[in-house]
Write an enzyme that holds these catalytic residues in place. Structure first.
Site, PDB file in Angstrom:
ATOM      1  N   ARG A 158       0.858  -1.184   0.000  1.00 18.00           N
ATOM      2  CA  ARG A 158       0.000   0.000   0.000  1.00 18.00           C
ATOM      3  C   ARG A 158       0.891   1.229   0.000  1.00 18.00           C
ATOM      4  NH1 ARG A 158      -2.788  -1.511   5.450  1.00 18.00           N
ATOM      5  NH2 ARG A 158      -0.718  -2.391   5.586  1.00 18.00           N
ATOM      6  N   LYS A 211      -4.172 -11.443  -7.436  1.00 17.22           N
ATOM      7  CA  LYS A 211      -3.942  -9.997  -7.342  1.00 17.22           C
ATOM      8  C   LYS A 211      -5.208  -9.203  -7.701  1.00 17.22           C
ATOM      9  CE  LYS A 211      -1.943  -6.013  -7.391  1.00 17.22           C
ATOM     10  NZ  LYS A 211      -1.314  -5.358  -6.280  1.00 17.22           N
ATOM     11  N   LEU A 257     -13.714  -0.318   5.458  1.00 20.18           N
ATOM     12  CA  LEU A 257     -15.120   0.082   5.515  1.00 20.18           C
ATOM     13  C   LEU A 257     -15.229   1.555   5.905  1.00 20.18           C
ATOM     14  CD1 LEU A 257     -16.971  -2.981   7.139  1.00 20.18           C
ATOM     15  CD2 LEU A 257     -16.983  -2.255   4.748  1.00 20.18           C
ATOM     16  N   CYS A 267      -4.017   1.722  -8.457  1.00 20.11           N
ATOM     17  CA  CYS A 267      -4.317   0.289  -8.417  1.00 20.11           C
ATOM     18  C   CYS A 267      -5.806  -0.048  -8.486  1.00 20.11           C
ATOM     19  CB  CYS A 267      -3.718  -0.310  -7.150  1.00 20.11           C
ATOM     20  SG  CYS A 267      -1.967   0.040  -7.028  1.00 20.11           S
TER      21      CYS A 267
END
Ligand code: UGA
Length: 457
Positions: A158, A211, A257, A267
């Protein structure tokens, strides 16, 4: 035994791979055609902002295990393991552009001077690993399994937490075809094996799909909670209490969430579209991926519409004429200077088209944003961007915005409209200092829901 590795393409994924694999004890050559990038990296400077990356870069440069070059051929010839980490941008139809992957495959074919394991780390559509394998075999007159092997090793980093993610992955996925390649990959990642990170050994196609499935599933969670937040707003419910309660069910999990102005980055949007394109190619209806993409595009429009409504205006051309709007946060998420597919791009376009003047602040991403929007005025801090503004919008979940002094903000501004696109602020506190405040899905009129026996999300 540590391996000699070439990392071909030193953008985001490549830089992290080169630095991380060297830190594991391997010898790494980072190779890229861009001489400016290579000069910066060789001097220990990262061309992109990522917390901690320069420390690891310099540490491995000094150890002698890491160097950078523009000479891809030499890097390939000297190495046993070749990581392909070039970009795969979106095509018009949502598919991935494999031009760079193909070019690197051709250079590998021309420099196949010994057995090598070619590892594709770039996110590529299903079938690409096999396509690259056949392309190299044909161009070099080489035999897969004997002269070289192909491995698919998708990455799950990330942005903003990439260093941490590289050294502490949830899992490492390796698609492979021969035991020899498997042994080489085991050595490459020996440091992780020792720490017993789960390894998934599978076929090339399975690795490719893991992925896309992971990213599209996470994108689906966000799109779902965003739509729930919109509904919560309409009926007067509180999305955080809803999300928190949903997350208490272990099958759902509370992560990803958090409602917001829509997901961005290099991405989720790209991979969701690529999965849908793969479905079209193979005759399978990926209707969920399609819906997620459409839902997210609509979500990106909502913040601007909400702001215009609170100002008693519309987004029609000229409708926001004479107004100054402060925008806090331009990056697609916190701890990065990346603005690719950032929701702030959509908002700022709406505001400018409607005639507003935009005053913006982002701790890292302003220079990148300024290249796309030179007509915006950029400031060095949140209070400066808010000064004299008729309304203020928070677009990125930078931590520093959570601690804003709301009374000071109100004093600095001309108007009192505050749209909190990330739900970072306390609505009651904002209203107490006179703001007309709206977050995302915080429709519950009196206070916030409380859930006993657990910390708030
Ligand atoms: C994502 C995945 O999380 C990584 O596992 C993956 O390796 C990476 O894509 C990739 O394919 O290279 P990244 O795009 O860096 O990582 O960032 P995320 O933290 O996943 O956030 C993506 C977007 O979703 C951001 O715009 C963020 O603000 C938004 N988001 C995230 C939400 O709106 N709500 C959430 O609850 C979580």
């Amino acid at each position: 035994m540590a391996k000699k590795i070439a990392v071909l393409g030193n953008g985001y994924v490549g830089l992290l791979a080169a630095v991380g694999l060297a830190d594991f004890g391997n010898t790494c050559i980072g190779a890229d055609v861009n001489p400016d990038k290579i000069a910066a990296l060789s001097a220990g400077r990262s061309p992109l902002y990522e917390p901690g990356i320069e420390e690891y870069l310099n540490r491995n440069l000094s150890s002698g295990r890491l160097r950078f070059t523009t000479d891809l051929a030499e890097a390939i010839q000297e190495s046993e393991v070749l990581f392909i980490t070039v970009g795969t941008p979106s095509l018009e139809d949502g598919g991935a552009d494999l031009t760079f992957v193909g070019q690197v495959a051709d250079i590998i074919a021309r420099n196949l001077n010994s057995y090598k394991v070619v590892v594709i780390k770039s996110t590529v559509p299903v079938g690409t690993n096999r396509w690259v394998r056949d392309r190299i075999a044909q161009a070099a007159g080489a035999v897969p399994g004997k002269d070289f092997d192909l491995v698919s090793n998708p990455e799950f980093l990330r942005e903003g937490r990439a260093v941490q993610d590289f050294f502490h992955p949830d899992r490492t996925v390796i698609g492979y075809e021969s035991d020899r390649a498997r042994e080489v990959m085991f050595e490459v990642y020996r440091a992780l094996n020792v720490r017993s990170v789960p390894f998934v050994w599978c076929s090339l196609e399975t690795a490719e799909l893991i992925k896309y499935a992971s990213n599209t599933f996470l994108a689906t969670k966000i799109a779902f909670i965003n739509e729930m937040a919109n509904l919560a707003e309409a009926v007067g419910a509180d999305i955080h209490t809803i999300a928190q309660s949903m997350g208490m069910d272990g099958r759902i999990s509370p992560k990803f969430l958090h409602p917001g102005p829509g997901f961005g980055g290099s991405c989720f949007p790209k991979d969701t579209r690529a999965l849908e394109a793969a479905g079209r190619q193979f005759g399978v209806n990926m209707s969920i991926a399609k819906a997620v993409d459409a839902s997210n595009e609509a979500q990106k429009q909502r913040t601007g519409l909400k702001l215009a409504r609170l100002l008693g205006r519309t987004l029609d051309p000229g409708s926001l004429g004479g107004l100054q709007i402060g925008v806090l946060g331009l990056a697609f998420k916190q701890e990065t200077d990346d603005i690719r597919e950032s929701p702030a791009l959509v908002l700022v376009r709406q505001l400018l088209d409607a005639g507003a003047q935009v005053r913006a602040y982002d701790p890292k991403a302003a220079p990148n944003f300024a290249r796309e929007f030179p007509e915006v005025t950029y400031y060095e801090g949140a209070y400066e961007a808010a000064a004299g503004a008729d309304a203020l919008v928070i677009m990125t979940e930078w931590n520093e915005f959570r601690g804003l002094d709301l009374a000071r903000l109100a004093r600095a501004m001309k108007g009192r409209v505050l749209v909190d696109g990330r739900n970072l602020l306390d609505p009651a506190e904002a209203r107490a200092v006179g703001f007309t405040y709206e977050g995302v899905g915080r429709g519950q009129p009196v206070g916030r829901g409380t859930v006993q026996g657990s910390s708030p999300l």
